[in-house]
Design a protein around this motif. Structure first.
Motif, PDB file in Angstrom:
ATOM      1  N   ILE B  92     -41.133 -17.177 -39.637  1.00  0.00           N
ATOM      2  CA  ILE B  92     -41.141 -16.346 -38.438  1.00  0.00           C
ATOM      3  C   ILE B  92     -41.017 -14.883 -38.820  1.00  0.00           C
ATOM      4  O   ILE B  92     -40.414 -14.541 -39.843  1.00  0.00           O
ATOM      5  N   ARG B  93     -41.632 -14.018 -37.996  1.00  0.00           N
ATOM      6  CA  ARG B  93     -41.527 -12.581 -38.183  1.00  0.00           C
ATOM      7  C   ARG B  93     -41.126 -11.949 -36.860  1.00  0.00           C
ATOM      8  O   ARG B  93     -41.944 -11.354 -36.160  1.00  0.00           O
ATOM      9  N   PRO B  94     -39.830 -12.044 -36.512  1.00  0.00           N
ATOM     10  CA  PRO B  94     -39.412 -11.576 -35.191  1.00  0.00           C
ATOM     11  C   PRO B  94     -39.268 -10.058 -35.122  1.00  0.00           C
ATOM     12  O   PRO B  94     -39.257  -9.373 -36.145  1.00  0.00           O
ATOM     13  N   GLY B  95     -39.144  -9.534 -33.898  1.00  0.00           N
ATOM     14  CA  GLY B  95     -38.976  -8.103 -33.704  1.00  0.00           C
ATOM     15  C   GLY B  95     -39.018  -7.771 -32.225  1.00  0.00           C
ATOM     16  O   GLY B  95     -39.358  -8.619 -31.409  1.00  0.00           O
ATOM     17  N   ILE B  96     -38.640  -6.536 -31.894  1.00  0.00           N
ATOM     18  CA  ILE B  96     -38.665  -6.110 -30.492  1.00  0.00           C
ATOM     19  C   ILE B  96     -39.779  -5.094 -30.308  1.00  0.00           C
ATOM     20  O   ILE B  96     -39.848  -4.109 -31.052  1.00  0.00           O
ATOM     21  N   VAL B  97     -40.682  -5.327 -29.348  1.00  0.00           N
ATOM     22  CA  VAL B  97     -41.760  -4.378 -29.077  1.00  0.00           C
ATOM     23  C   VAL B  97     -41.674  -3.908 -27.631  1.00  0.00           C
ATOM     24  O   VAL B  97     -41.211  -4.632 -26.759  1.00  0.00           O
ATOM     25  N   ALA B  98     -42.145  -2.684 -27.400  1.00  0.00           N
ATOM     26  CA  ALA B  98     -42.217  -2.156 -26.037  1.00  0.00           C
ATOM     27  C   ALA B  98     -43.558  -2.544 -25.442  1.00  0.00           C
ATOM     28  O   ALA B  98     -44.594  -2.347 -26.065  1.00  0.00           O
ATOM     29  N   VAL B  99     -43.533  -3.129 -24.229  1.00  0.00           N
ATOM     30  CA  VAL B  99     -44.769  -3.532 -23.576  1.00  0.00           C
ATOM     31  C   VAL B  99     -44.898  -2.752 -22.269  1.00  0.00           C
ATOM     32  O   VAL B  99     -44.053  -2.872 -21.397  1.00  0.00           O
ATOM     33  N   PRO B 100     -45.953  -1.915 -22.129  1.00  0.00           N
ATOM     34  CA  PRO B 100     -46.130  -1.197 -20.864  1.00  0.00           C
ATOM     35  C   PRO B 100     -46.553  -2.155 -19.751  1.00  0.00           C
ATOM     36  O   PRO B 100     -47.317  -3.097 -19.974  1.00  0.00           O
ATOM     37  N   ILE B 101     -46.009  -1.954 -18.534  1.00  0.00           N
ATOM     38  CA  ILE B 101     -46.386  -2.823 -17.411  1.00  0.00           C
ATOM     39  C   ILE B 101     -46.935  -1.969 -16.277  1.00  0.00           C
ATOM     40  O   ILE B 101     -46.621  -0.782 -16.155  1.00  0.00           O
ATOM     41  N   ARG B 102     -47.737  -2.615 -15.417  1.00  0.00           N
ATOM     42  CA  ARG B 102     -48.358  -1.893 -14.312  1.00  0.00           C
ATOM     43  C   ARG B 102     -47.603  -2.072 -13.003  1.00  0.00           C
ATOM     44  O   ARG B 102     -47.807  -1.326 -12.054  1.00  0.00           O
ATOM     45  N   ALA B 103     -46.754  -3.109 -12.930  1.00  0.00           N
ATOM     46  CA  ALA B 103     -46.093  -3.417 -11.662  1.00  0.00           C
ATOM     47  C   ALA B 103     -45.143  -2.298 -11.260  1.00  0.00           C
ATOM     48  O   ALA B 103     -44.556  -1.631 -12.099  1.00  0.00           O
ATOM     49  N   THR B 104     -45.005  -2.090  -9.944  1.00  0.00           N
ATOM     50  CA  THR B 104     -44.129  -1.034  -9.464  1.00  0.00           C
ATOM     51  C   THR B 104     -42.997  -1.571  -8.596  1.00  0.00           C
ATOM     52  O   THR B 104     -41.931  -0.971  -8.531  1.00  0.00           O
ATOM     53  N   LYS B 105     -43.231  -2.699  -7.902  1.00  0.00           N
ATOM     54  CA  LYS B 105     -42.182  -3.218  -7.022  1.00  0.00           C
ATOM     55  C   LYS B 105     -41.115  -3.948  -7.833  1.00  0.00           C
ATOM     56  O   LYS B 105     -41.413  -4.583  -8.849  1.00  0.00           O
ATOM     57  N   ASP B 106     -39.856  -3.855  -7.361  1.00  0.00           N
ATOM     58  CA  ASP B 106     -38.751  -4.509  -8.063  1.00  0.00           C
ATOM     59  C   ASP B 106     -39.000  -6.003  -8.208  1.00  0.00           C
ATOM     60  O   ASP B 106     -38.770  -6.581  -9.269  1.00  0.00           O
ATOM     61  N   ALA B 107     -39.504  -6.622  -7.138  1.00  0.00           N
ATOM     62  CA  ALA B 107     -39.701  -8.075  -7.170  1.00  0.00           C
ATOM     63  C   ALA B 107     -40.700  -8.461  -8.248  1.00  0.00           C
ATOM     64  O   ALA B 107     -40.481  -9.420  -8.992  1.00  0.00           O
ATOM     65  N   SER B 108     -41.798  -7.683  -8.372  1.00  0.00           N
ATOM     66  CA  SER B 108     -42.806  -8.089  -9.350  1.00  0.00           C
ATOM     67  C   SER B 108     -42.346  -7.801 -10.775  1.00  0.00           C
ATOM     68  O   SER B 108     -42.674  -8.545 -11.689  1.00  0.00           O
ATOM     69  N   ILE B 109     -41.547  -6.721 -10.974  1.00  0.00           N
ATOM     70  CA  ILE B 109     -41.024  -6.465 -12.319  1.00  0.00           C
ATOM     71  C   ILE B 109     -40.083  -7.600 -12.732  1.00  0.00           C
ATOM     72  O   ILE B 109     -40.149  -8.106 -13.854  1.00  0.00           O
ATOM     73  N   THR B 110     -39.232  -8.030 -11.777  1.00  0.00           N
ATOM     74  CA  THR B 110     -38.341  -9.157 -12.060  1.00  0.00           C
ATOM     75  C   THR B 110     -39.146 -10.397 -12.418  1.00  0.00           C
ATOM     76  O   THR B 110     -38.835 -11.107 -13.386  1.00  0.00           O
ATOM     77  N   ALA B 111     -40.203 -10.639 -11.638  1.00  0.00           N
ATOM     78  CA  ALA B 111     -41.011 -11.835 -11.874  1.00  0.00           C
ATOM     79  C   ALA B 111     -41.677 -11.769 -13.243  1.00  0.00           C
ATOM     80  O   ALA B 111     -41.695 -12.751 -13.982  1.00  0.00           O
ATOM     81  N   ILE B 112     -42.208 -10.588 -13.619  1.00  0.00           N
ATOM     82  CA  ILE B 112     -42.856 -10.465 -14.927  1.00  0.00           C
ATOM     83  C   ILE B 112     -41.849 -10.674 -16.044  1.00  0.00           C
ATOM     84  O   ILE B 112     -42.100 -11.411 -17.000  1.00  0.00           O
ATOM     85  N   ALA B 113     -40.663 -10.052 -15.904  1.00  0.00           N
ATOM     86  CA  ALA B 113     -39.646 -10.185 -16.948  1.00  0.00           C
ATOM     87  C   ALA B 113     -39.254 -11.649 -17.127  1.00  0.00           C
ATOM     88  O   ALA B 113     -39.167 -12.146 -18.255  1.00  0.00           O
ATOM     89  N   ASN B 114     -39.045 -12.353 -16.008  1.00  0.00           N
ATOM     90  CA  ASN B 114     -38.651 -13.755 -16.113  1.00  0.00           C
ATOM     91  C   ASN B 114     -39.783 -14.613 -16.665  1.00  0.00           C
ATOM     92  O   ASN B 114     -39.534 -15.532 -17.441  1.00  0.00           O
ATOM     93  N   THR B 115     -41.026 -14.298 -16.261  1.00  0.00           N
ATOM     94  CA  THR B 115     -42.157 -15.064 -16.778  1.00  0.00           C
ATOM     95  C   THR B 115     -42.284 -14.891 -18.281  1.00  0.00           C
ATOM     96  O   THR B 115     -42.539 -15.852 -19.005  1.00  0.00           O
ATOM     97  N   ILE B 116     -42.094 -13.641 -18.755  1.00  0.00           N
ATOM     98  CA  ILE B 116     -42.183 -13.387 -20.193  1.00  0.00           C
ATOM     99  C   ILE B 116     -41.142 -14.208 -20.939  1.00  0.00           C
ATOM    100  O   ILE B 116     -41.420 -14.805 -21.973  1.00  0.00           O
ATOM    101  N   SER B 117     -39.921 -14.282 -20.371  1.00  0.00           N
ATOM    102  CA  SER B 117     -38.871 -15.052 -21.048  1.00  0.00           C
ATOM    103  C   SER B 117     -39.214 -16.530 -21.136  1.00  0.00           C
ATOM    104  O   SER B 117     -38.743 -17.216 -22.033  1.00  0.00           O
ATOM    105  N   LEU B 118     -40.016 -17.026 -20.191  1.00  0.00           N
ATOM    106  CA  LEU B 118     -40.301 -18.456 -20.179  1.00  0.00           C
ATOM    107  C   LEU B 118     -41.604 -18.819 -20.878  1.00  0.00           C
ATOM    108  O   LEU B 118     -41.940 -19.983 -20.991  1.00  0.00           O
TER     109      LEU B 118
END
Lengths: 126, 164
Positions: B92-118
């Motif tokens: 494995i080659r783990p690391g933390i990267v910054a990913v730009p997102i287009r969403a602006t509403k709180d609900a959609s940012i939450t949804a994207i963050a949770n989707t990424i985790s899953l």
């Protein structure tokens, strides 16, 4: 006949769920640092617990227990990533280093660029 | 008023499931309790003023697609992680990267963050203060650009359709 099919299907879901939970726990022991271990617990353990919940619902149908199992499954999917996010964030902010084999840490870089001492320099915290 | 009723009906449905008894009477009890709760805790949660029955019904098919994609991704993620965990030499080659997102509403940012985790190999660590970037811990960052690309095109598309 139908009850046998339901029994077998439910047991298969149960076995798959237990298997994934087991692999998740092996991952918790084998992976190198807290961030990689979180990968194992959020994804695999969630699917494992979800599999057990499906098994309960298949076995008992839409009874009191089956409906509650559906709700538990949905709540697990909603809360597991939130817990993982907050644990990872807390670990990073309290200065837990990434594993030595890690290749990038843009979070720490951006943090340092902002001169956000409390949040990214563990030696100066509190 | 309309959005209170919409929230109350959703809470009524949750109530029916949690109490384990789907009947008209139980649903009505749950909805009345839901209405009281939504009305009294309104200041704490800032309910979405734009939410109406029409916007819910318009978004419903896309939400179903989103949940189907999410379930498939969780299964894929688990199989992939299981393979990494059970391989004798963990490559494995783990690391933390910054990913730009287009969403602006709180609900959609939450949804994207949770989707990424899953989804396979990625885990959200934090959101930048201006809500334009997500910091994502990935288990394989040999190609950071490909990672950003896959989050942008594969996941964010469904989330934006379902929540905005």
């Amino acid at each position: 006949m139908l009850s046998t099919v339901i029994e077998v299907a439910s047991n298969i879901f149960f076995l798959i769920g237990i298997l994934f939970v087991f692999v998740g726990m092996v991952g918790l022991l084998r992976l190198p640092d807290v961030y990689n271990r979180l990968h194992a617990t959020t994804k695999i353990a969630t699917l494992g617990a979800f599999g057990v919940m499906i098994a309960i619902t298949v076995k008992t149908g839409f009874s009191t227990m089956g409906l509650k199992a559906i709700m538990v499954g949905i709540f697990l999917i909603l809360t597991a990533p939130v817990a993982a996010h907050i644990i990872a964030r807390a670990a990073h902010r309290s200065g837990t280093k990434l594993w030595t084999g890690s290749v990038a840490d843009e979070y720490a870089e951006d943090c340092a660029a902002k001169k956000d001492e409390l949040n990214c320099d563990p030696d100066k915290k509190l | 008023m309309k959005q209170y009723i919409a929230y109350a009906l959703i809470l009524g449905l949750v109530w029916s499931f949690v109490s384990g008894d789907i009947s008209v009477l139980n649903f009505v009890i749950g909805s009345i309790l839901g209405l009281l709760i939504v009305r009294s805790l309104e200041k704490l949660y800032r309910p979405d003023k734009d939410m109406t029955f029409r916007s819910i019904t318009e978004h419903l098919p896309k939400l179903v697609v989103y949940f189907a994609v999410l379930l498939i991704e969780i299964t894929k993620a688990s199989v992939q992680m299981a393979r990494i965990i059970l391989s004798p030499r963990m490559d494995i080659r783990p690391g933390i990267v910054a990913v730009p997102i287009r969403a602006t509403k709180d609900a959609s940012i939450t949804a994207i963050a949770n989707t990424i985790s899953l989804t396979p190999g990625t885990l959200t660590v934090d959101v930048s203060d201006d809500l334009t970037k997500l910091y994502v811990h990935a288990i394989d960052v040999s190609e950071p650009e490909a990672l950003r690309h896959s989050i942008r095109d594969k996941l964010e598309k469904y989330v934006l359709e379902a929540f905005e």
